[in-house]
Design an enzyme around this catalytic site. Structure first.
Site, short mmCIF file in Angstrom:
data_model
loop_
_atom_site.label_atom_id
_atom_site.label_comp_id
_atom_site.label_asym_id
_atom_site.label_seq_id
_atom_site.Cartn_x
_atom_site.Cartn_y
_atom_site.Cartn_z
N ASP A 1 -6.59 -3.14 -7.66
CA ASP A 1 -7.18 -3.74 -6.47
C ASP A 1 -7.48 -5.20 -6.77
OD1 ASP A 1 -8.26 -2.87 -3.64
OD2 ASP A 1 -9.63 -4.37 -4.43
N TYR B 1 -14.78 -12.09 0.05
CA TYR B 1 -15.60 -10.90 -0.28
C TYR B 1 -16.88 -11.29 -1.01
CZ TYR B 1 -11.83 -7.81 1.15
OH TYR B 1 -10.89 -7.16 1.89
N ARG C 1 0.82 -1.23 0.00
CA ARG C 1 0.00 0.00 0.00
C ARG C 1 0.85 1.27 0.00
NH1 ARG C 1 -5.53 -0.94 1.62
NH2 ARG C 1 -6.03 -2.84 0.50
N ARG D 1 -6.89 11.78 -7.03
CA ARG D 1 -8.10 10.96 -6.93
C ARG D 1 -9.39 11.78 -6.79
NH1 ARG D 1 -9.08 6.33 -4.53
NH2 ARG D 1 -11.18 7.03 -4.93
N ARG E 1 -3.47 6.49 0.04
CA ARG E 1 -3.91 7.67 0.80
C ARG E 1 -2.88 8.31 1.71
NH1 ARG E 1 -9.22 5.71 3.41
NH2 ARG E 1 -8.02 3.79 3.35
O1 1CP Z 1 0.32 0.40 -3.17
C1 1CP Z 1 -0.21 -0.73 -3.25
O2 1CP Z 1 -0.03 -1.58 -2.37
C2 1CP Z 1 -0.97 -1.09 -4.52
C3 1CP Z 1 -2.39 -0.95 -4.50
C4 1CP Z 1 -3.34 -1.90 -3.82
C5 1CP Z 1 -3.21 -3.25 -3.47
C6 1CP Z 1 -1.98 -4.14 -3.57
C7 1CP Z 1 -4.66 -1.53 -3.49
C8 1CP Z 1 -5.23 -0.20 -3.71
N1 1CP Z 1 -5.34 -2.63 -3.03
C9 1CP Z 1 -4.47 -3.70 -2.99
C10 1CP Z 1 -4.76 -5.07 -2.59
C11 1CP Z 1 -5.92 -5.34 -1.73
N2 1CP Z 1 -7.18 -4.83 -1.81
C12 1CP Z 1 -5.92 -6.30 -0.70
C13 1CP Z 1 -4.73 -7.14 -0.35
C14 1CP Z 1 -3.79 -6.38 0.52
C15 1CP Z 1 -4.25 -6.15 1.93
O3 1CP Z 1 -4.43 -7.13 2.67
O4 1CP Z 1 -4.41 -4.99 2.31
C16 1CP Z 1 -7.19 -6.34 -0.12
C17 1CP Z 1 -7.66 -7.21 1.02
C18 1CP Z 1 -7.99 -5.41 -0.83
C19 1CP Z 1 -9.41 -5.11 -0.61
C20 1CP Z 1 -9.56 -3.68 -0.24
N3 1CP Z 1 -9.55 -2.69 -1.17
C21 1CP Z 1 -9.65 -3.11 1.05
C22 1CP Z 1 -9.63 -3.87 2.37
C23 1CP Z 1 -11.01 -3.93 2.97
C24 1CP Z 1 -11.13 -4.93 4.12
O5 1CP Z 1 -11.71 -6.02 3.92
O6 1CP Z 1 -10.65 -4.60 5.22
C25 1CP Z 1 -9.75 -1.72 0.87
C26 1CP Z 1 -9.90 -0.67 1.93
C27 1CP Z 1 -9.67 -1.48 -0.54
C28 1CP Z 1 -9.65 -0.16 -1.25
C29 1CP Z 1 -8.31 0.24 -1.72
N4 1CP Z 1 -7.48 -0.52 -2.52
C30 1CP Z 1 -6.34 0.20 -2.83
C31 1CP Z 1 -6.46 1.48 -2.20
C32 1CP Z 1 -5.45 2.60 -2.32
C33 1CP Z 1 -7.68 1.48 -1.51
C34 1CP Z 1 -8.26 2.61 -0.69
C35 1CP Z 1 -9.25 3.34 -1.51
C36 1CP Z 1 -9.00 4.79 -1.69
O7 1CP Z 1 -7.86 5.30 -1.71
O8 1CP Z 1 -10.02 5.48 -1.87
#
Ligand code: 1CP
Length: 397
Positions: free
Chosen positions: A98, A173, A49, A62, A53
């Site tokens: 994602d 999910y 990540r 964004r 943000r």
């Molecule tokens: O920088 C990076 O790491 C690349 C971008 C990235 C990656 C690798 C994003 C962007 N998402 C992911 C993978 C991801 N998405 C995972 C695996 C990693 C982890 O365990 O955190 C998972 C479980 C998700 C699902 C997801 N997408 C969540 C988790 C929700 C939960 O169940 O707790 C969330 C909050 C998102 C949204 C998301 N994905 C990525 C970003 C930057 C965001 C936030 C949204 C935003 O900025 O508005």
């Protein structure tokens, strides 16, 4: 559950000549050689990540664009991927996307709700729901390939890591309909309707494997499979109900190889076992390194390695020397700074990082990362300072 009948032979392919590994741009980079089990002079570092943000430049870009629209806009996704590399000088980019993107591209009603995460329009709860899941036409992955190509053209010799969600985390999910603490509904379905579960896992493996393969073919130099929620499972359930699907997804990238030439021939030979020649000659044909990561998966580490990973990503709950012991001392590790300490005073964080680096010496090689993603409220200056600090420390054991 077994997918033995599936023929993955058609996935064997030499990467295109223009691929950064094939061209030699990234094949001798600290990240790739460390993933291949060779301990270099410095410990490579990147952050899960790292795009997102915590960066003001991300928040600015964004504004007015929904998360999944940003992921499917090739220029935007590429720019967001590059931002943390420019700012922090990390040793790798990770593709901004994602884990639910391939579901969305297949036609599933999914959105990412700010502050919450992925939410499904219709949770998948019955055999009928599973049968009704749409087929992914791989042509719809074009925006992903395009974004990856744009990104690697700008990255030069810094490798891009492609990623995908593992079948269980995606299924969690789909069945729950959104984020969940204990993934109870998914764990119920796996036992109450094993046939529907197997079909669901095969579907998620197919779409996520295609997503990962597209990123590698378009120029990513390594792959990370995120089974973030596998820690909810017992070892028995993981091994029998989940691992075969993860192996199936990874089989889509196992056959992608490149030829190390010139200066690259003598690096990266220690533990890339799938490519290594049995007679101990230096292999020139190499496989794309694969990392497998999960949260709370201390009991599953060996099983997660066994699905076909080269490197295991360790969360912050288990020290790296203990993780290495559980893996038999022969597996390259990635991890595992506690993200909570990013907000602690610098001397506290520094002492923790030195401890992580020291314990990482128990493994053949070590890539520094966090034990889970960067918290959104993290001061980005701390991450930049951390990268400089890690690069100033000798990596030798
Ligand atoms: O920088 C990076 O790491 C690349 C971008 C990235 C990656 C690798 C994003 C962007 N998402 C992911 C993978 C991801 N998405 C995972 C695996 C990693 C982890 O365990 O955190 C998972 C479980 C998700 C699902 C997801 N997408 C969540 C988790 C929700 C939960 O169940 O707790 C969330 C909050 C998102 C949204 C998301 N994905 C990525 C970003 C930057 C965001 C936030 C949204 C935003 O900025 O508005």
């Amino acid at each position: 559950m077994s997918f033995d009948t599936i023929d993955t032979g058609h996935d064997v392919q030499v990467l295109p000549v223009s691929h950064p590994l094939q061209e030699g741009r990234t094949s001798a980079s600290p990240l790739i050689t460390t993933y291949q089990g060779v301990r270099g002079d410095v410990t490579p570092v990147w952050f899960m990540r790292q795009a997102g943000r915590s960066l003001p430049e991300y928040r600015e870009l964004r504004v007015g664009t929904e998360m999944l629209d940003a992921c499917l806009n090739s220029e935007l996704a590429s720019e967001i991927t590059l931002q943390p590399v420019r700012r922090h000088g990390v040793d790798a980019a990770i593709f901004f996307s994602d884990i639910v993107v391939p579901m969305k591209l297949a036609g599933v009603d999914v959105s990412i709700v700010p502050g919450k995460g992925p939410v499904l329009g219709h949770p998948v709860r019955t055999a009928r729901d599973v049968r009704d899941l749409p087929t992914l036409d791989e042509a719809v992955l074009a925006p992903i390939s395009e974004a990856v190509a744009l990104t690697v053209a700008a990255l030069g010799d810094t490798p891009l890591i492609g990623f995908a969600g593992a079948p269980f985390t995606l299924a969690a999910y789909l069945v729950e309909g959104g984020p969940s603490k204990d993934h109870l509904a998914a764990r119920t379905l796996m036992h109450s309707d094993p046939a529907a579960w197997a079909e669901l896992m095969q579907w998620t493996a197919t779409i996520t494997g295609a997503f990962l393969r597209a990123q590698i073919l378009a120029g990513a130099s390594a792959a990370q499979l995120f089974d973030s929620w596998a820690g909810a499972l017992s070892l028995a359930d993981y091994t029998s109900k989940v691992a075969p699907a993860s192996a199936l997804a990874l089989s889509r990238v196992h056959g992608l190889t490149y030829t190390a030439t010139g200066a690259n021939v003598n690096v990266g030979t220690a533990s890339n076992s799938r490519a290594a020649a049995a007679d101990e000659q230096l292999p020139t044909e190499r496989a794309v390194p694969i990392v497998h990561f999960g949260v709370g998966t201390g009991e599953l580490l060996k099983a997660m390695h066994d699905v076909g990973a080269d490197v295991v990503g360790i969360d912050y709950r288990i020290p790296l020397d203990e993780a290495s012991r559980r893996l038999g001392g022969s597996v390259t590790l990635q991890g595992n700074i506690d993200p909570a300490l990013l907000a602690a005073p610098w001397p506290v964080l520094e002492a923790h990082v030195l401890d992580v680096l020291d314990r990482g010496k128990a493994a053949p090689a070590h890539v520094l990362n966090l034990g889970h993603g960067v918290p959104p409220e993290t001061d980005p200056a701390v991450l930049t300072r951390l990268v400089d600090f890690v690069h100033s420390q000798p990596a030798g054991s």
